[in-house]
Design an enzyme around this catalytic site. Structure first.
Site, PDB file in Angstrom:
ATOM      1  CD  GLU A 104      -2.645   1.337   0.072  1.00  0.00           C
ATOM      2  OE1 GLU A 104      -3.367   0.423  -0.316  1.00  0.00           O
ATOM      3  OE2 GLU A 104      -2.529   2.424  -0.543  1.00  0.00           O
ATOM      4  CE  LYS A 132       4.862   0.994   1.965  1.00  0.00           C
ATOM      5  NZ  LYS A 132       4.140   2.226   1.707  1.00  0.00           N
ATOM      6  CB  CYS A 192       5.487   4.176   6.718  1.00  0.00           C
ATOM      7  SG  CYS A 192       3.820   3.505   6.799  1.00  0.00           S
ATOM      8  CE  LYS A 248       5.725  -0.301  10.121  1.00  0.00           C
ATOM      9  NZ  LYS A 248       5.886  -0.921   8.821  1.00  0.00           N
TER      10      LYS A 248
HETATM   11  P1  NAD Z   1      -2.392   0.144  12.550  1.00  0.00           P
HETATM   12  O1  NAD Z   1      -1.522  -0.126  13.710  1.00  0.00           O
HETATM   13  O2  NAD Z   1      -3.065   1.460  12.398  1.00  0.00           O
HETATM   14  O3  NAD Z   1      -3.518  -0.990  12.437  1.00  0.00           O
HETATM   15  C1  NAD Z   1      -3.260  -2.357  12.534  1.00  0.00           C
HETATM   16  C2  NAD Z   1      -4.524  -3.045  13.043  1.00  0.00           C
HETATM   17  O4  NAD Z   1      -4.351  -4.456  12.979  1.00  0.00           O
HETATM   18  C3  NAD Z   1      -4.872  -2.717  14.491  1.00  0.00           C
HETATM   19  O5  NAD Z   1      -6.183  -2.216  14.564  1.00  0.00           O
HETATM   20  C4  NAD Z   1      -4.734  -4.064  15.218  1.00  0.00           C
HETATM   21  O6  NAD Z   1      -5.645  -4.206  16.287  1.00  0.00           O
HETATM   22  C5  NAD Z   1      -5.039  -5.031  14.089  1.00  0.00           C
HETATM   23  N1  NAD Z   1      -4.564  -6.403  14.315  1.00  0.00           N
HETATM   24  C6  NAD Z   1      -3.388  -6.840  14.800  1.00  0.00           C
HETATM   25  N2  NAD Z   1      -3.370  -8.188  14.832  1.00  0.00           N
HETATM   26  C7  NAD Z   1      -4.549  -8.615  14.351  1.00  0.00           C
HETATM   27  C8  NAD Z   1      -5.116  -9.900  14.127  1.00  0.00           C
HETATM   28  N3  NAD Z   1      -4.451 -11.012  14.405  1.00  0.00           N
HETATM   29  N4  NAD Z   1      -6.364  -9.955  13.623  1.00  0.00           N
HETATM   30  C9  NAD Z   1      -7.045  -8.842  13.347  1.00  0.00           C
HETATM   31  N5  NAD Z   1      -6.550  -7.589  13.522  1.00  0.00           N
HETATM   32  C10 NAD Z   1      -5.321  -7.476  14.028  1.00  0.00           C
HETATM   33  O7  NAD Z   1      -1.461  -0.145  11.274  1.00  0.00           O
HETATM   34  P2  NAD Z   1      -1.465   0.629   9.866  1.00  0.00           P
HETATM   35  O8  NAD Z   1      -0.832   1.959  10.013  1.00  0.00           O
HETATM   36  O9  NAD Z   1      -2.802   0.492   9.226  1.00  0.00           O
HETATM   37  O10 NAD Z   1      -0.431  -0.290   9.065  1.00  0.00           O
HETATM   38  C11 NAD Z   1      -0.734  -1.617   8.671  1.00  0.00           C
HETATM   39  C12 NAD Z   1       0.346  -2.080   7.729  1.00  0.00           C
HETATM   40  O11 NAD Z   1       0.333  -1.292   6.535  1.00  0.00           O
HETATM   41  C13 NAD Z   1       1.765  -1.991   8.270  1.00  0.00           C
HETATM   42  O12 NAD Z   1       2.524  -3.048   7.771  1.00  0.00           O
HETATM   43  C14 NAD Z   1       2.261  -0.675   7.697  1.00  0.00           C
HETATM   44  O13 NAD Z   1       3.662  -0.636   7.574  1.00  0.00           O
HETATM   45  C15 NAD Z   1       1.591  -0.676   6.339  1.00  0.00           C
HETATM   46  N6  NAD Z   1       1.377   0.664   5.750  1.00  0.00           N
HETATM   47  C16 NAD Z   1       0.942   1.690   6.523  1.00  0.00           C
HETATM   48  C17 NAD Z   1       0.709   2.932   5.940  1.00  0.00           C
HETATM   49  C18 NAD Z   1       0.248   4.105   6.773  1.00  0.00           C
HETATM   50  O14 NAD Z   1       0.283   5.211   6.263  1.00  0.00           O
HETATM   51  N7  NAD Z   1      -0.195   3.923   8.011  1.00  0.00           N
HETATM   52  C19 NAD Z   1       0.897   3.119   4.564  1.00  0.00           C
HETATM   53  C20 NAD Z   1       1.311   2.029   3.804  1.00  0.00           C
HETATM   54  C21 NAD Z   1       1.549   0.800   4.402  1.00  0.00           C
END
Ligand code: NAD
Length: 441
Positions: A154, A210, A266, A269
């Site tokens: 993403e 990514k 992001c 990490k």
């Molecule tokens: P976040 O911490 O906001 O959300 C993650 C969610 O996953 C939480 O609500 C948590 O409760 C849930 N979760 C954890 N274990 C679970 C399970 N076993 N079953 C169901 N739900 C579970 O994370 P985010 O910022 O949305 O990032 C998610 C991923 O996307 C990461 O790998 C991040 O690097 C990537 N990413 C993030 C962004 C960003 O801008 N935030 C952009 C691109 C990619």
């Protein structure tokens, strides 16, 4: 099209909401029961412009629902998106425990063919681990169901996530079967109407894309900050240098702003995780070590400027802070430079009064120092010895400077995002400093 999205954070919730908005039936799953109860009641866990309206509209239409049990709805799912967190592990590598836990659950409950799509940012090779975890879990539960894995990193930007998802520059998809490619194409076809491209590739390349993208962007930021700091010494102006180099199409004018370093969930990490991958495979990424080192130093650049003016002992000094989130239009405080700046201020004895349009509640969870959060930006300025602008929220761009001056004890502005005009402020009697401009103050 029936889709399950596991993880309802910034990525999962935006993905689920946007897919439902183009007509898919989406179930968003999270282990956080409170989060799901709130979502079922229409309360969102994050601030993201435009998201609430899309969530409400599609929930009302019955296309978007929320739950804690992955088993519900899995029978009909065409695709299951894994969008859980991949936080930094103890050694800097991406911790895959949440991703693998979801894979195991999928293995336990999958009943019919589906594509298991990793949307979380995961190191090269993770899709193999996901596949193995699903197969092993299936074997443990005495079942064998066909499935494919796919990698769909993403690229959304917090604060502009809806637009990025709805009208993306590109969609990167790593697949290893035509069947999976067809499902993925169908899911993303509604977004193709805008003329963007899906770039299909192999899975390791999609996973690497990514990390390479984020590492490149972080590198641009650290490069510009490094040049900015040299500009200050030499009497040059990074803003002018930026226009000069940004007009070269090979360089481009985006993402060239000097500031107080990158933060967020992001870049820090992902840069660390890529460095760790390099080390693990005997190919240390020397350049990223420097990128990170420059960024760590840059986070306190404004604090050091303040100390040069007010001294290193800030006892009895009151500092106003405008902006706390790592960037505007989000309440995300993860790795925000404001955290280190405020910690340094308080350690030096300062009293901090801070205002942010949306991130103050979230800030309380990340800043364990006494900070007074004020009701608006002007209240933060009362009797302040300095104003530090840390996040360039739009509403901070054109303040009533007379009012600002009247409220402050000392007319000192430290602009961490280079949004103000030095001449204008100096003409009004302020001492003004920003990033990367020589001969100031
Ligand atoms: P976040 O911490 O906001 O959300 C993650 C969610 O996953 C939480 O609500 C948590 O409760 C849930 N979760 C954890 N274990 C679970 C399970 N076993 N079953 C169901 N739900 C579970 O994370 P985010 O910022 O949305 O990032 C998610 C991923 O996307 C990461 O790998 C991040 O690097 C990537 N990413 C993030 C962004 C960003 O801008 N935030 C952009 C691109 C990619």
């Amino acid at each position: 099209m029936k889709i399950i999205v596991v993880g309802t954070g910034y990525v999962g919730l935006v993905t689920g909401a946007c897919l439902s908005d183009v007509g898919a039936e989406v179930v968003c799953i999270d282990i956080d029961q409170q989060k799901i109860r709130n979502l079922q009641a229409g309360i969102l866990p994050i601030y993201e412009p435009g998201l609430e309206e899309i969530v409400h509209r599609n929930a009302q239409k019955g296309r978007l629902s929320f739950g804690t049990d992955i088993a519900s709805g899995i029978r009909e799912a065409d695709a299951i998106f894994i969008a859980v967190g991949t936080p930094e592990g103890e050694d800097g590598s991406a911790d895959l425990k949440y991703v693998i836990a979801v894979a195991e659950q999928i293995g336990e409950h999958l009943e019919d063919y589906a594509v298991i799509v990793t949307k979380s940012t995961v190191p090269v090779g993770s899709s193999v681990k996901v596949k193995e975890a699903i197969s092993a879990s299936m074997a443990r539960h005495g079942r064998q169901v066909p499935f494919d894995v796919a990698s769909n990193p993403e690229f959304l930007k917090e604060g502009a996530a809806i637009n990025d998802f709805m009208s993306p520059d590109r969609i990167v998809i790593g697949v290893e079967s035509d069947r999976a490619a067809k499902v993925m194409e169908q899911i993303y076809k509604p977004f193709l109407l805008n003329g963007f491209r899906i770039i299909f590739m192999d899975i390791p390349s999609a996973e690497m894309t990514k990390y390479a993208a984020n590492a490149m962007l972080a590198t641009r930021i650290s490069f510009m900050n490094d040049i900015a700091n040299l500009c200050e010494i030499l009497g040059a102006d990074i803003n002018q240098v930026r226009s000069g180099i940004g007009s070269d199409p090979r360089i481009g004018n985006k993402f060239l702003y000097a500031g107080i370093g990158y933060g967020g969930s992001c870049f820090p990490k992902d840069v660390k995780a890529l460095m760790r991958t390099g080390e693990q495979h005997g190919h240390p990424l020397k350049m990223l070590e420097i990128v990170e080192e420059i960024n760590e130093k840059q986070k306190l650049v404004l604090f050091r400027k303040l100390c040069r003016i007010l001294g290193t002992d800030l006892t009895g000094k009151r500092i106003a802070v405008w902006g706390l989130s790592f960037k505007p239009q989000t309440d995300d405080m993860r790795e925000a430079p404001s955290i280190e700046t405020i910690h340094a201020l308080v350690r030096a004895g300062a009293e901090v009064r801070a205002y942010d349009p949306v991130a103050m509640k979230e800030a309380g969870r990340h800043i364990d120092q006494p900070v007074t959060y004020t009701e608006d930006e002007y209240t933060a300025l009362e009797d302040a010895d300095a104003l530090m602008l840390l996040t360039e929220w739009r509403e901070f761009r054109l303040p009533d400077w007379e009012r600002v001056k009247a409220l402050m004890r000392r007319p000192l502005i430290l602009d961490g995002r280079n949004i103000y005009n030095a001449k204008e402020l100096e003409a009004q009697g302020f001492v003004y400093q920003c990033i990367g401009v020589g001969n100031q103050g």
